[in-house]
Scaffold this motif. Structure first.
Motif, PDB file in Angstrom:
ATOM      1  N   UNK A   1      44.781  39.984  36.555  1.00 59.80           N
ATOM      2  CA  UNK A   1      46.059  39.643  37.181  1.00 59.80           C
ATOM      3  C   UNK A   1      46.024  38.252  37.817  1.00 59.80           C
ATOM      4  N   UNK A   2      44.971  37.968  38.579  1.00 55.70           N
ATOM      5  CA  UNK A   2      44.900  36.679  39.251  1.00 55.70           C
ATOM      6  C   UNK A   2      44.878  35.519  38.284  1.00 55.70           C
ATOM      7  N   UNK A   3      44.134  35.664  37.191  1.00 59.24           N
ATOM      8  CA  UNK A   3      44.063  34.587  36.208  1.00 59.24           C
ATOM      9  C   UNK A   3      45.409  34.354  35.548  1.00 59.24           C
ATOM     10  N   UNK A   4      46.120  35.444  35.221  1.00 61.45           N
ATOM     11  CA  UNK A   4      47.428  35.309  34.577  1.00 61.45           C
ATOM     12  C   UNK A   4      48.437  34.698  35.541  1.00 61.45           C
ATOM     13  N   UNK A   5      48.449  35.170  36.784  1.00 61.11           N
ATOM     14  CA  UNK A   5      49.387  34.629  37.765  1.00 61.11           C
ATOM     15  C   UNK A   5      49.151  33.141  37.985  1.00 61.11           C
ATOM     16  N   UNK A   6      47.897  32.727  37.912  1.00 61.00           N
ATOM     17  CA  UNK A   6      47.570  31.328  38.129  1.00 61.00           C
ATOM     18  C   UNK A   6      48.042  30.400  37.028  1.00 61.00           C
ATOM     19  N   UNK A   7      48.452  30.950  35.897  1.00 62.91           N
ATOM     20  CA  UNK A   7      48.909  30.133  34.773  1.00 62.91           C
ATOM     21  C   UNK A   7      50.422  29.951  34.759  1.00 62.91           C
ATOM     22  N   UNK A   8      51.131  30.582  35.663  1.00 70.40           N
ATOM     23  CA  UNK A   8      52.593  30.596  35.565  1.00 70.40           C
ATOM     24  C   UNK A   8      53.240  29.238  35.800  1.00 70.40           C
ATOM     25  N   UNK A   9      52.530  28.328  36.449  1.00 71.63           N
ATOM     26  CA  UNK A   9      53.144  27.044  36.742  1.00 71.63           C
ATOM     27  C   UNK A   9      52.991  26.011  35.645  1.00 71.63           C
ATOM     28  N   UNK A  10      52.443  26.394  34.517  1.00 67.47           N
ATOM     29  CA  UNK A  10      52.175  25.435  33.443  1.00 67.47           C
ATOM     30  C   UNK A  10      53.456  24.896  32.821  1.00 67.47           C
ATOM     31  N   UNK A  11      53.362  23.720  32.193  1.00 65.06           N
ATOM     32  CA  UNK A  11      54.472  23.196  31.404  1.00 65.06           C
ATOM     33  C   UNK A  11      54.716  24.121  30.222  1.00 65.06           C
ATOM     34  N   UNK A  12      55.963  24.345  29.908  1.00 64.83           N
ATOM     35  CA  UNK A  12      56.295  25.251  28.807  1.00 64.83           C
ATOM     36  C   UNK A  12      56.584  26.642  29.304  1.00 64.83           C
ATOM     37  N   UNK A  13      56.033  26.979  30.455  1.00 68.53           N
ATOM     38  CA  UNK A  13      56.346  28.262  31.074  1.00 68.53           C
ATOM     39  C   UNK A  13      55.516  29.417  30.550  1.00 68.53           C
ATOM     40  N   UNK A  14      55.278  30.367  31.425  1.00 65.54           N
ATOM     41  CA  UNK A  14      54.634  31.633  31.065  1.00 65.54           C
ATOM     42  C   UNK A  14      55.476  32.752  31.658  1.00 65.54           C
ATOM     43  N   UNK A  15      56.029  33.588  30.792  1.00 66.95           N
ATOM     44  CA  UNK A  15      56.823  34.732  31.230  1.00 66.95           C
ATOM     45  C   UNK A  15      55.944  35.970  31.156  1.00 66.95           C
ATOM     46  N   UNK A  16      55.964  36.807  32.192  1.00 66.26           N
ATOM     47  CA  UNK A  16      55.134  38.005  32.209  1.00 66.26           C
ATOM     48  C   UNK A  16      55.961  39.229  32.569  1.00 66.26           C
ATOM     49  N   UNK A  17      55.615  40.349  31.943  1.00 61.28           N
ATOM     50  CA  UNK A  17      56.198  41.646  32.291  1.00 61.28           C
ATOM     51  C   UNK A  17      55.058  42.654  32.319  1.00 61.28           C
ATOM     52  N   UNK A  18      54.857  43.295  33.472  1.00 64.06           N
ATOM     53  CA  UNK A  18      53.794  44.280  33.613  1.00 64.06           C
ATOM     54  C   UNK A  18      54.400  45.669  33.776  1.00 64.06           C
ATOM     55  N   UNK A  19      54.034  46.564  32.864  1.00 56.14           N
ATOM     56  CA  UNK A  19      54.456  47.962  32.915  1.00 56.14           C
ATOM     57  C   UNK A  19      53.350  48.788  33.573  1.00 56.14           C
ATOM     58  N   UNK A  20      53.718  49.621  34.522  1.00 59.64           N
ATOM     59  CA  UNK A  20      52.770  50.518  35.173  1.00 59.64           C
ATOM     60  C   UNK A  20      53.188  51.950  34.871  1.00 59.64           C
ATOM     61  N   UNK A  21      52.358  52.656  34.103  1.00 68.87           N
ATOM     62  CA  UNK A  21      52.748  54.011  33.683  1.00 68.87           C
ATOM     63  C   UNK A  21      52.638  55.019  34.812  1.00 68.87           C
ATOM     64  N   UNK A  22      51.700  54.811  35.743  1.00 63.92           N
ATOM     65  CA  UNK A  22      51.505  55.764  36.856  1.00 63.92           C
ATOM     66  C   UNK A  22      51.155  55.015  38.135  1.00 63.92           C
ATOM     67  N   UNK A  23      52.102  54.263  38.683  1.00 69.49           N
ATOM     68  CA  UNK A  23      51.787  53.503  39.901  1.00 69.49           C
ATOM     69  C   UNK A  23      51.362  54.413  41.036  1.00 69.49           C
ATOM     70  N   UNK A  24      50.373  53.959  41.789  1.00 72.00           N
ATOM     71  CA  UNK A  24      49.874  54.756  42.905  1.00 72.00           C
ATOM     72  C   UNK A  24      50.809  54.640  44.105  1.00 72.00           C
ATOM     73  N   UNK A  25      50.671  55.583  45.018  1.00 66.01           N
ATOM     74  CA  UNK A  25      51.469  55.559  46.231  1.00 66.01           C
ATOM     75  C   UNK A  25      51.224  54.252  46.979  1.00 66.01           C
ATOM     76  N   UNK A  26      52.295  53.611  47.382  1.00 71.91           N
ATOM     77  CA  UNK A  26      52.181  52.338  48.079  1.00 71.91           C
ATOM     78  C   UNK A  26      52.402  51.134  47.191  1.00 71.91           C
TER      79      UNK A  26
END
Length: 426
Positions: free
Chosen positions: A330-355
């Motif tokens: 996650x940290x590595x992917x988030x760190x790439x979002x500011x690049x030229x050309x853009x990085x779009x991300x969508x994360x699906x969580x099938x069973x998110x934990x409480x909180x």
């Protein structure tokens, strides 16, 4: 060097092979099960080549039976098998398969055919045709594997690598940074998306046997190391015999027994699933990466290659995991979002934990569903977009089907058919 090819099939032999298609459909698994038992009984050294887990589960016998059936069905149109041949030859090269081993396999495979089918069906004419057919296919595989070996520029067979770092990426995925012991300054080049075989000695198996597994490379090429990111399968006890046939046995050995400084044997990177330099026309088409679970590892290599290489082509990262703890990189992917050309991300969580909070820890609750992803992320209106998909087989087929329903042509969709038996559709 590849040996000279054998004589081609005659038209009458081709007709005989076609006539055996129904026989292989009915008895193929019995033939291949008999084959593996007999060849390993007489040639125990091959236990280091064949996957013990796939042997125990019958998966390897099923895969070979399917391959034989497909080969017989397309004996007069081998071009239809090109994707399967690419997959097989890359796997063979990754396991250092040699031409002499085809002699052994051919001998025992034909003997198993004869033994299972009996004299009434396996007549001399049928066996002669199948011997010619076997060597026709073997010649094709050997030649292609020879070309792959020559492409490695002198990296023959297994090389010793030292584990330089272990880094936990999620609750069950750990990255291993492997540095070559010889030529320590060597840059590791490969095509982003490819894999290596890692060879580990398993003391508990048959008195000690080398076993190899393929692991995707999860970093960009051109660095002084190879990075693999390995998922640990839960509830496996190392050394306990009943777990030795479990698919995650070797991954647990890596997690639990291999530490920084330890040495493992590694082959040159291979694989037919990768982003080719210059792919997608003039290099400005979007790249869309779709993964589930540990399928993200090979796509991480593609993502880092595009971003670190300075490309301005748009990239989308669509990934599904159980929950935030299971989400690697996650940290590595988030760190790439500011690049030229853009990085779009969508994360699906099938069973998110409480909180865990939607919009902060995940984007969409549930399994990956492209109907819930915007067209601005999928780039389905751009005929230059390339799609790379990796995850469980049914997941990949579902994603492929959905993309095609959106108008994406099949030649722009690539799937990593990783496991034994993942023979591409023909």
């Amino acid at each position: 060097m590849a040996p000279p090819p054998h004589a081609p099939l005659t038209p009458s032999q081709t007709a005989i092979i076609k006539s055996t298609v129904p026989i292989l459909a009915a008895h193929g698994k019995t033939i291949t099960t008999h084959f593996y038992a007999s060849v390993l009984r007489s040639n125990p050294s091959l236990k280091s080549v064949f996957n013990n887990t796939h042997q125990a589960t019958g998966h390897q016998a099923s895969a070979l039976a399917g391959a034989l059936h497909a080969y017989a069905s397309h004996i007069d149109d081998l071009g239809a098998l090109s994707p399967a041949i690419q997959l097989i030859t890359n796997k063979h090269a990754s396991l250092c398969i040699q031409p002499a081993q085809y002699e052994v396999v051919g001998t025992y495979l034909l003997q198993s055919m004869k033994s299972v089918l009996g004299d009434a069906t396996a007549t001399p004419e049928v066996m002669e045709a199948w011997e010619a057919a076997y060597w026709q296919l073997a010649d094709v595989l050997v030649a292609k594997e020879d070309a792959l070996y020559k492409s490695t520029k002198g990296w023959d067979g297994w090389r010793d690598f030292r584990i330089a770092r272990k880094e936990r990426e999620s609750v069950d995925i750990t990255s291993f940074y492997l540095e070559p012991i010889e030529d320590e300054e060597e840059e590791m080049w490969f095509k982003p998306g490819q894999y290596v075989s890692v060879n580990i000695f398993v003391d508990e198996l048959d008195g000690g046997v080398w076993q190899a597994r393929q692991y995707s490379l999860s970093d960009a090429p051109g660095k002084g190391y190879l990075r693999i990111s390995v998922k640990r399968e839960a509830a496996i006890e190392i050394g306990e015999p009943r777990y030795m046939a479990e698919p995650g046995y070797l991954s647990n050995i890596l997690h639990d027994r291999k530490e920084v400084g330890d040495v493992v044997r590694v082959t040159h990177p291979f694989g037919d699933f990768y982003l080719e330099e210059g792919e997608g026309g003039d290099d400005d088409g979007p790249v869309v990466l779709v993964s589930a679970g540990v399928g993200l590892t090979c796509l991480m290599s593609i993502l880092k290659t595009v971003v670190e290489g300075g490309s301005k082509r748009p990239v989308a990262w669509i990934h599904g995991a159980r929950d935030e703890r299971s989400r690697a990189f996650r940290g590595q992917v988030e760190g790439m979002k500011g690049r030229d050309g853009g990085l779009k991300t969508v994360f699906f969580s099938s069973s998110p934990e409480e909180g865990e909070v939607e919009g902060r820890d995940y984007d969409v609750k549930g399994r990956v569903d492209l109907d819930r992803v915007g067209k601005d992320v999928l780039f389905t209106d751009n005929d230059k977009a390339l799609y790379f998909v990796c995850g469980p087989t049914q997941f990949m087929l579902d994603v492929e089907s959905k993309l095609k329903s959106f108008g994406v042509s099949g030649d722009r969709i690539k799937m990593e058919l990783f496991g034994t038996g993942g023979v591409p559709k023909v």
